[in-house]
Design a protein around this motif. Sequence first.
Motif, PDB file in Angstrom:
ATOM      1  N   ARG A   1     -27.112   7.476  -5.011  1.00  0.00           N
ATOM      2  CA  ARG A   1     -26.410   8.589  -5.663  1.00  0.00           C
ATOM      3  C   ARG A   1     -27.320   9.777  -5.981  1.00  0.00           C
ATOM      4  O   ARG A   1     -26.941  10.915  -5.715  1.00  0.00           O
ATOM      5  N   PRO A   2     -28.522   9.595  -6.530  1.00  0.00           N
ATOM      6  CA  PRO A   2     -29.361  10.772  -6.788  1.00  0.00           C
ATOM      7  C   PRO A   2     -29.898  11.433  -5.519  1.00  0.00           C
ATOM      8  O   PRO A   2     -30.374  12.551  -5.555  1.00  0.00           O
ATOM      9  N   ILE A   3     -29.787  10.739  -4.379  1.00  0.00           N
ATOM     10  CA  ILE A   3     -30.342  11.257  -3.135  1.00  0.00           C
ATOM     11  C   ILE A   3     -29.312  12.035  -2.332  1.00  0.00           C
ATOM     12  O   ILE A   3     -29.556  13.158  -1.897  1.00  0.00           O
ATOM     13  N   SER A   4     -28.138  11.444  -2.131  1.00  0.00           N
ATOM     14  CA  SER A   4     -27.154  12.048  -1.240  1.00  0.00           C
ATOM     15  C   SER A   4     -25.743  11.828  -1.758  1.00  0.00           C
ATOM     16  O   SER A   4     -25.304  10.679  -1.897  1.00  0.00           O
ATOM     17  N   GLY A   5     -25.044  12.896  -2.004  1.00  0.00           N
ATOM     18  CA  GLY A   5     -23.668  12.810  -2.484  1.00  0.00           C
ATOM     19  C   GLY A   5     -22.723  12.262  -1.431  1.00  0.00           C
ATOM     20  O   GLY A   5     -21.825  11.477  -1.733  1.00  0.00           O
ATOM     21  N   THR A   6     -22.920  12.656  -0.182  1.00  0.00           N
ATOM     22  CA  THR A   6     -22.047  12.192   0.893  1.00  0.00           C
ATOM     23  C   THR A   6     -22.231  10.701   1.130  1.00  0.00           C
ATOM     24  O   THR A   6     -21.251   9.967   1.278  1.00  0.00           O
ATOM     25  N   ALA A   7     -23.468  10.237   1.162  1.00  0.00           N
ATOM     26  CA  ALA A   7     -23.725   8.803   1.340  1.00  0.00           C
ATOM     27  C   ALA A   7     -23.170   8.012   0.157  1.00  0.00           C
ATOM     28  O   ALA A   7     -22.584   6.938   0.341  1.00  0.00           O
ATOM     29  N   ALA A   8     -23.334   8.541  -1.046  1.00  0.00           N
ATOM     30  CA  ALA A   8     -22.819   7.856  -2.232  1.00  0.00           C
ATOM     31  C   ALA A   8     -21.294   7.803  -2.223  1.00  0.00           C
ATOM     32  O   ALA A   8     -20.705   6.783  -2.583  1.00  0.00           O
ATOM     33  N   LEU A   9     -20.661   8.888  -1.799  1.00  0.00           N
ATOM     34  CA  LEU A   9     -19.199   8.894  -1.718  1.00  0.00           C
ATOM     35  C   LEU A   9     -18.718   7.892  -0.678  1.00  0.00           C
ATOM     36  O   LEU A   9     -17.729   7.182  -0.898  1.00  0.00           O
TER      37      LEU A   9
ATOM     38  N   VAL B   1     -33.545  13.183   7.231  1.00  0.00           N
ATOM     39  CA  VAL B   1     -34.462  12.328   7.989  1.00  0.00           C
ATOM     40  C   VAL B   1     -35.187  11.373   7.038  1.00  0.00           C
ATOM     41  O   VAL B   1     -35.339  10.185   7.327  1.00  0.00           O
ATOM     42  N   SER B   2     -35.620  11.867   5.891  1.00  0.00           N
ATOM     43  CA  SER B   2     -36.309  11.018   4.911  1.00  0.00           C
ATOM     44  C   SER B   2     -35.417   9.885   4.426  1.00  0.00           C
ATOM     45  O   SER B   2     -35.863   8.732   4.311  1.00  0.00           O
ATOM     46  N   ILE B   3     -34.155  10.185   4.141  1.00  0.00           N
ATOM     47  CA  ILE B   3     -33.214   9.156   3.689  1.00  0.00           C
ATOM     48  C   ILE B   3     -32.997   8.125   4.782  1.00  0.00           C
ATOM     49  O   ILE B   3     -32.998   6.912   4.526  1.00  0.00           O
ATOM     50  N   ALA B   4     -32.823   8.574   6.015  1.00  0.00           N
ATOM     51  CA  ALA B   4     -32.604   7.652   7.133  1.00  0.00           C
ATOM     52  C   ALA B   4     -33.800   6.728   7.328  1.00  0.00           C
ATOM     53  O   ALA B   4     -33.635   5.523   7.543  1.00  0.00           O
ATOM     54  N   ILE B   5     -35.003   7.279   7.236  1.00  0.00           N
ATOM     55  CA  ILE B   5     -36.208   6.457   7.381  1.00  0.00           C
ATOM     56  C   ILE B   5     -36.309   5.449   6.238  1.00  0.00           C
ATOM     57  O   ILE B   5     -36.638   4.285   6.449  1.00  0.00           O
TER      58      ILE B   5
ATOM     59  N   TYR C   1     -31.093  16.081  -3.741  1.00  0.00           N
ATOM     60  CA  TYR C   1     -30.452  17.054  -2.859  1.00  0.00           C
ATOM     61  C   TYR C   1     -30.515  18.448  -3.478  1.00  0.00           C
ATOM     62  O   TYR C   1     -30.891  19.420  -2.833  1.00  0.00           O
ATOM     63  N   ILE C   2     -30.152  18.549  -4.727  1.00  0.00           N
ATOM     64  CA  ILE C   2     -30.148  19.842  -5.417  1.00  0.00           C
ATOM     65  C   ILE C   2     -31.542  20.441  -5.441  1.00  0.00           C
ATOM     66  O   ILE C   2     -31.737  21.616  -5.112  1.00  0.00           O
ATOM     67  N   ILE C   3     -32.526  19.639  -5.801  1.00  0.00           N
ATOM     68  CA  ILE C   3     -33.892  20.155  -5.878  1.00  0.00           C
ATOM     69  C   ILE C   3     -34.412  20.534  -4.497  1.00  0.00           C
ATOM     70  O   ILE C   3     -34.996  21.605  -4.322  1.00  0.00           O
ATOM     71  N   THR C   4     -34.182  19.678  -3.516  1.00  0.00           N
ATOM     72  CA  THR C   4     -34.674  19.960  -2.170  1.00  0.00           C
ATOM     73  C   THR C   4     -34.049  21.220  -1.590  1.00  0.00           C
ATOM     74  O   THR C   4     -34.742  22.118  -1.123  1.00  0.00           O
ATOM     75  N   VAL C   5     -32.746  21.289  -1.631  1.00  0.00           N
ATOM     76  CA  VAL C   5     -32.046  22.386  -0.958  1.00  0.00           C
ATOM     77  C   VAL C   5     -32.115  23.679  -1.756  1.00  0.00           C
ATOM     78  O   VAL C   5     -32.573  24.710  -1.255  1.00  0.00           O
ATOM     79  N   TYR C   6     -31.677  23.652  -2.988  1.00  0.00           N
ATOM     80  CA  TYR C   6     -31.565  24.897  -3.742  1.00  0.00           C
ATOM     81  C   TYR C   6     -32.914  25.438  -4.195  1.00  0.00           C
ATOM     82  O   TYR C   6     -33.153  26.636  -4.135  1.00  0.00           O
ATOM     83  N   PHE C   7     -33.793  24.560  -4.652  1.00  0.00           N
ATOM     84  CA  PHE C   7     -35.114  25.041  -5.046  1.00  0.00           C
ATOM     85  C   PHE C   7     -35.869  25.553  -3.827  1.00  0.00           C
ATOM     86  O   PHE C   7     -36.574  26.547  -3.889  1.00  0.00           O
ATOM     87  N   GLY C   8     -35.721  24.853  -2.693  1.00  0.00           N
ATOM     88  CA  GLY C   8     -36.372  25.294  -1.474  1.00  0.00           C
ATOM     89  C   GLY C   8     -35.827  26.622  -0.981  1.00  0.00           C
ATOM     90  O   GLY C   8     -36.576  27.462  -0.482  1.00  0.00           O
TER      91      GLY C   8
ATOM     92  N   LEU D   1     -31.359  27.183   4.494  1.00  0.00           N
ATOM     93  CA  LEU D   1     -31.255  25.848   3.900  1.00  0.00           C
ATOM     94  C   LEU D   1     -31.398  24.729   4.930  1.00  0.00           C
ATOM     95  O   LEU D   1     -31.743  23.601   4.569  1.00  0.00           O
ATOM     96  N   LEU D   2     -31.152  25.022   6.196  1.00  0.00           N
ATOM     97  CA  LEU D   2     -31.137  23.982   7.222  1.00  0.00           C
ATOM     98  C   LEU D   2     -32.426  23.152   7.303  1.00  0.00           C
ATOM     99  O   LEU D   2     -32.346  21.926   7.382  1.00  0.00           O
ATOM    100  N   PRO D   3     -33.622  23.741   7.289  1.00  0.00           N
ATOM    101  CA  PRO D   3     -34.824  22.893   7.362  1.00  0.00           C
ATOM    102  C   PRO D   3     -34.939  21.912   6.191  1.00  0.00           C
ATOM    103  O   PRO D   3     -35.361  20.762   6.372  1.00  0.00           O
ATOM    104  N   TYR D   4     -34.544  22.345   5.010  1.00  0.00           N
ATOM    105  CA  TYR D   4     -34.615  21.471   3.842  1.00  0.00           C
ATOM    106  C   TYR D   4     -33.603  20.329   3.964  1.00  0.00           C
ATOM    107  O   TYR D   4     -33.907  19.181   3.631  1.00  0.00           O
ATOM    108  N   LEU D   5     -32.396  20.649   4.421  1.00  0.00           N
ATOM    109  CA  LEU D   5     -31.379  19.620   4.620  1.00  0.00           C
ATOM    110  C   LEU D   5     -31.822  18.608   5.666  1.00  0.00           C
ATOM    111  O   LEU D   5     -31.688  17.396   5.470  1.00  0.00           O
ATOM    112  N   LEU D   6     -32.340  19.093   6.780  1.00  0.00           N
ATOM    113  CA  LEU D   6     -32.785  18.210   7.847  1.00  0.00           C
ATOM    114  C   LEU D   6     -33.915  17.295   7.370  1.00  0.00           C
ATOM    115  O   LEU D   6     -33.898  16.091   7.630  1.00  0.00           O
TER     116      LEU D   6
END
Length: 170
Positions: free
Chosen positions: A89-97, A51-55, A129-136, A42-47
């Motif tokens: 919120r649809p992008i990152s749960g931690t950032a939204a929290l 990075v995309s969110i930060a950019i 997040y769900i689609i990127t990480v889990y589907f990947g 899962l690490l490459p998908y998370l990274l």
Amino acid sequence: MSIWLIPAIILIILVTATAKRVPAYEVFVEGSKEGFQIAISLLPYLLGMMVSIAIFQASGAMDAFLHLFKPLTAVFNIPEQILPLAMVRPISGTAALSMTTELIRTFGPDSLIGQMASVMQGSTDTTLYIITVYFGAVGIKKMGDALKVGLLADLVGIIASIIIVLILFS
């Protein structure tokens, strides 16, 4: 009762495994190895997502996008401070929290903004997040329909949370 619930479940699992003559410890270790391998995959998908969110945020694109909605928020009396949360919120749960915590700290939990942020946090999910990480992780390549439905559900959750809080608390 809640203090004993998890130990009781573990005890039931161990008793059942013993009754069925399943080597519980070996099965546990094997499952742990598999879980660790999944976490590594899962690490490459998370990274990539982080990075995309930060950019997106650092480039000012998010602020520019949110600026488009300011006239609409003024018409419907929606606090503009809630827009970044609705966007993230649809992008990152931690950032939204983190955003929700900051909104509640700044405006208070009983404020319209605090209540709206809380309801929005509970009414939406981290679709990207769900689609990127889990589907990947499981190798699903075609995720277009899931993305559309997930983002539509998030949009409905965001709109419903705003309407419900405006009706109930303003």
